[in-house]
Motif scaffolding. Structure first.
Motif, short mmCIF file in Angstrom:
data_model
loop_
_atom_site.label_atom_id
_atom_site.label_comp_id
_atom_site.label_asym_id
_atom_site.label_seq_id
_atom_site.Cartn_x
_atom_site.Cartn_y
_atom_site.Cartn_z
N ARG A 19 0.77 -1.19 0.00
CA ARG A 19 -0.07 0.12 0.10
C ARG A 19 0.72 1.22 0.12
O ARG A 19 1.85 1.30 0.61
N ILE A 20 0.17 2.26 -0.58
CA ILE A 20 1.29 3.54 -0.78
C ILE A 20 1.54 4.10 0.56
O ILE A 20 2.74 4.53 0.71
N TYR A 21 0.53 4.18 1.61
CA TYR A 21 0.96 5.02 2.78
C TYR A 21 1.86 3.88 3.75
O TYR A 21 2.66 4.43 4.24
N VAL A 22 1.77 2.35 3.37
CA VAL A 22 2.76 1.60 4.17
C VAL A 22 4.12 2.06 3.73
O VAL A 22 5.02 2.18 4.42
N ARG A 23 4.20 1.80 2.29
CA ARG A 23 5.71 2.21 1.79
C ARG A 23 6.38 3.66 1.95
O ARG A 23 7.29 3.71 2.41
N ARG A 24 5.43 4.56 2.03
CA ARG A 24 5.76 5.87 2.31
C ARG A 24 6.32 5.97 3.76
O ARG A 24 7.29 6.58 4.34
N LEU A 25 5.29 5.55 4.99
CA LEU A 25 5.72 5.75 6.33
C LEU A 25 6.88 4.51 6.62
O LEU A 25 7.57 5.19 7.61
N SER A 26 6.86 3.61 6.32
CA SER A 26 7.91 2.73 6.58
C SER A 26 9.22 3.17 6.64
O SER A 26 10.26 2.72 7.36
N LYS A 27 9.65 3.81 5.51
CA LYS A 27 10.80 4.29 5.19
C LYS A 27 11.57 5.26 6.31
O LYS A 27 12.66 5.51 6.32
N LEU A 28 10.61 5.89 7.26
CA LEU A 28 10.79 6.92 8.24
C LEU A 28 11.41 5.98 9.65
O LEU A 28 11.91 6.85 10.43
N PHE A 29 11.20 5.00 9.78
CA PHE A 29 11.16 4.17 11.05
C PHE A 29 12.09 3.16 10.99
O PHE A 29 12.58 2.37 9.96
N ASP A 30 12.77 2.88 12.18
CA ASP A 30 13.68 1.73 12.48
C ASP A 30 12.97 0.60 12.91
O ASP A 30 13.37 -0.46 12.82
N LEU A 31 11.69 0.76 13.58
CA LEU A 31 10.90 -0.55 14.10
C LEU A 31 9.39 -0.22 14.02
O LEU A 31 8.86 1.13 14.24
N TYR A 32 8.58 -1.33 13.79
CA TYR A 32 7.26 -1.31 13.82
C TYR A 32 6.92 -1.92 15.19
O TYR A 32 7.29 -3.00 15.34
N VAL A 33 5.85 -1.47 15.98
CA VAL A 33 5.56 -2.08 17.28
C VAL A 33 3.99 -1.98 17.14
O VAL A 33 3.37 -1.01 17.19
N ASN A 34 3.44 -3.20 17.17
CA ASN A 34 2.03 -3.46 17.24
C ASN A 34 1.61 -3.71 18.72
O ASN A 34 1.77 -4.70 19.37
N ASP A 35 0.92 -2.73 19.41
CA ASP A 35 0.28 -2.94 20.69
C ASP A 35 -1.13 -2.95 20.70
O ASP A 35 -1.84 -2.61 21.88
N ALA A 36 -1.66 -2.99 19.53
CA ALA A 36 -3.28 -2.81 19.40
C ALA A 36 -3.68 -4.38 19.41
O ALA A 36 -4.45 -4.79 18.34
N PHE A 37 -3.84 -4.67 20.56
CA PHE A 37 -4.61 -5.91 20.73
C PHE A 37 -5.96 -5.92 20.34
O PHE A 37 -6.48 -7.01 19.64
N GLY A 38 -6.57 -5.06 20.55
CA GLY A 38 -8.01 -4.75 20.28
C GLY A 38 -8.37 -4.90 18.96
O GLY A 38 -9.83 -5.13 18.40
N ALA A 39 -7.29 -4.63 17.79
CA ALA A 39 -7.64 -4.54 16.27
C ALA A 39 -6.71 -5.67 15.77
O ALA A 39 -6.69 -5.71 14.58
N SER A 40 -6.19 -6.50 16.59
CA SER A 40 -5.40 -7.55 15.94
C SER A 40 -6.04 -8.85 15.24
O SER A 40 -5.32 -9.40 14.31
N HIS A 41 -7.33 -8.71 15.09
CA HIS A 41 -8.19 -9.60 14.20
C HIS A 41 -8.52 -8.85 13.12
O HIS A 41 -9.06 -9.56 12.05
N ARG A 42 -7.94 -7.69 12.72
CA ARG A 42 -7.99 -7.06 11.39
C ARG A 42 -6.93 -7.25 10.50
O ARG A 42 -5.95 -7.08 11.25
N SER A 43 -7.12 -7.63 9.14
CA SER A 43 -6.10 -7.74 8.46
C SER A 43 -6.06 -6.37 7.47
O SER A 43 -5.94 -6.47 6.21
N GLN A 44 -5.88 -5.24 8.06
CA GLN A 44 -5.84 -4.17 7.48
C GLN A 44 -4.22 -3.54 7.40
O GLN A 44 -3.37 -4.05 8.19
N PRO A 45 -3.86 -2.79 6.66
CA PRO A 45 -2.42 -2.26 6.29
C PRO A 45 -1.57 -1.70 7.79
O PRO A 45 -0.62 -2.26 7.70
N SER A 46 -2.50 -1.26 8.39
CA SER A 46 -1.48 -0.55 9.78
C SER A 46 -1.28 -1.77 10.71
O SER A 46 -0.48 -1.62 11.57
N ILE A 47 -2.14 -2.75 10.53
CA ILE A 47 -1.92 -3.95 11.37
C ILE A 47 -0.92 -5.25 10.81
O ILE A 47 -0.20 -5.65 11.55
#
Length: 416
Positions: free
Chosen positions: A146-174
């Motif tokens: 996804r465009i926004y995933v490719r654009r944002l991911s370049k700016l960070f060293d690490l992605y951390v998912n702490d959104a247990f409440g949304a962890s059943h969704r297969s959306q780009p931010s998850i």
């Protein structure tokens, strides 16, 4: 299955942020700040999820990370679909330092602000569901493009998912970010997985699920999985979902209840609902309801619903029956209110069932949302977990894979 063994980070094959040096690293932190919004004031009416996540944010900042937070609120078209400005104010309050709200996600302002972030600073990006791409559900590999995933991911060293409440969704931010960069589970995610493991070890029987609320399609799907995998010994249904089940089994609910269910398309689920009742797990339905007819509220048995009126809470006989079942359980999972709790006349059922669960000797898991806000602050934390996720919790306990965890597994193999 022994959930205690299967849900630790080691056995899941994922990394925990607690095991990673994040000092001076830029971290993209996915939280679940989705909160109930008062329909009149348009303000947050319960900020328990925000308070729960504040500890995680503080932990990352104290360890020297520069943090940009991704989160969502509501869904497009719904009344609670709004900005995260107030969420930022409340998060700042609970973290104990200013967290700048950015009314942007991938535009020049957001990119510039993220680039200038220093260790120990945090910003909250705009509601990620303002982006059309975020509403697409697809496999992790597709979401990573996804465009926004490719654009944002370049700016960070690490992605951390702490959104247990949304962890059943297969959306780009998850699931999209972990396949294109290093990803890890956050402290709240790990804590929820650990506590669920403890509650659902084999010695805690019988397992009783108490399911209510208004998320009907999700709940029906989860009931199917719970029953198919024999994850529950008994399922007690309340709220709108109980009315859908009564309708599927031929109960005459009266014109008011029937028209309400049909107007929302729930009549299209009746065949699927009937199939879930034949999977070998007992599903218990209310025998009576509190019904609103004009301005009058009456306790009404099932056979009298055909006289009209809206059933908005479970009735006295049902409260007694369900409470007795709950008190004899070894493990209890509750998700969704039993009635229309926004109206004080229809809170009694939910309050009574919660009270029975708190008084029981069982391990108790309260599944997110409104129920958590109704628990007194002095509850026994050694025995009771107020989960930040309702749908995610039930998805996990029904034996389905959580897309968030599967994406973190891919990240662990690909990037570490």
């Amino acid at each position: 299955m022994c959930y205690r063994d299967s849900l630790s980070p080691h056995t899941l094959g994922i990394f925990s942020v607690s095991d990673i040096d994040i000092s001076s690293k830029k971290v993209l932190l996915r939280l679940d700040l989705n909160s109930p919004i008062d329909p009149k004031s348009k303000r947050i009416s319960d900020d328990s999820r925000i308070r729960a996540h504040a500890e995680s944010v503080k932990l990352l900042l104290d360890r020297g990370a520069a943090v940009a937070i991704l989160a969502h609120q509501g869904r497009p078209g719904d009344s609670d679909f709004t900005t995260l400005e107030e969420h930022g104010e409340r998060l700042s309050k609970y973290v104990g330092q200013h967290i700048e709200y950015i009314g942007d996600i991938i535009g020049p302002h957001a990119i510039r602000t993220i680039s200038l972030l220093k260790p120990g600073e945090a910003v909250l990006l705009e509601n990620v569901r303002f982006l059309a791409e975020e509403m697409i559900e697809a496999p992790p590999e597709d979401q990573g493009s996804r465009i926004y995933v490719r654009r944002l991911s370049k700016l960070f060293d690490l992605y951390v998912n702490d959104a247990f409440g949304a962890s059943h969704r297969s959306q780009p931010s998850i699931v999209g970010f972990p396949v294109v960069m290093r990803g890890a589970a956050g402290p709240l995610m790990i804590r929820e997985l650990t506590e669920i493991s403890r509650a659902f070890s084999e010695e805690n029987r019988p397992r009783v699920f108490v399911l209510g609320g208004a998320k009907i399609p999700d709940t029906v799907r989860i009931i199917k999985n719970i029953a198919s995998r024999k994850a529950a010994d008994k399922i007690l249904l309340t709220g709108l979902v109980s009315l859908v089940y009564h309708m599927a089994l031929g109960t005459d609910l009266g014109p008011d209840n029937k028209s309400f269910l049909v107007s929302r398309g729930y009549d299209k689920l009746l065949e699927e609902v009937r199939a879930t009742t034949k999977l070998g797990v007992e599903i218990v339905l209310p025998k009576d309801y509190r019904v609103l007819r004009g301005d009058v509220v009456d306790n009404t048995c099932i056979s009298s619903l055909n006289m009209g009126g809206r059933a908005l809470d479970i009735g006295e006989e049902t409260i007694e029956e369900f409470s007795n079942i709950i008190r004899s359980a070894g493990a209890i999972v509750m998700r969704g209110p039993a009635g229309y709790i926004e109206d004080m006349r229809f809170r009694a059922g939910t309050e009574a069932l919660l009270r029975s669960a708190l008084e029981a000797r069982a391990r108790v898991i309260i599944g997110g949302g409104h129920l958590g806000s109704m628990i007194p602050g002095d509850y026994d934390r050694s025995r009771i977990l107020i989960s930040t996720g309702g749908g995610a919790l039930l998805t996990l306990l029904s034996g389905e894979d959580l897309p968030a965890i599967e994406a973190l597994k891919i990240s662990a193999k690909r990037w570490w």
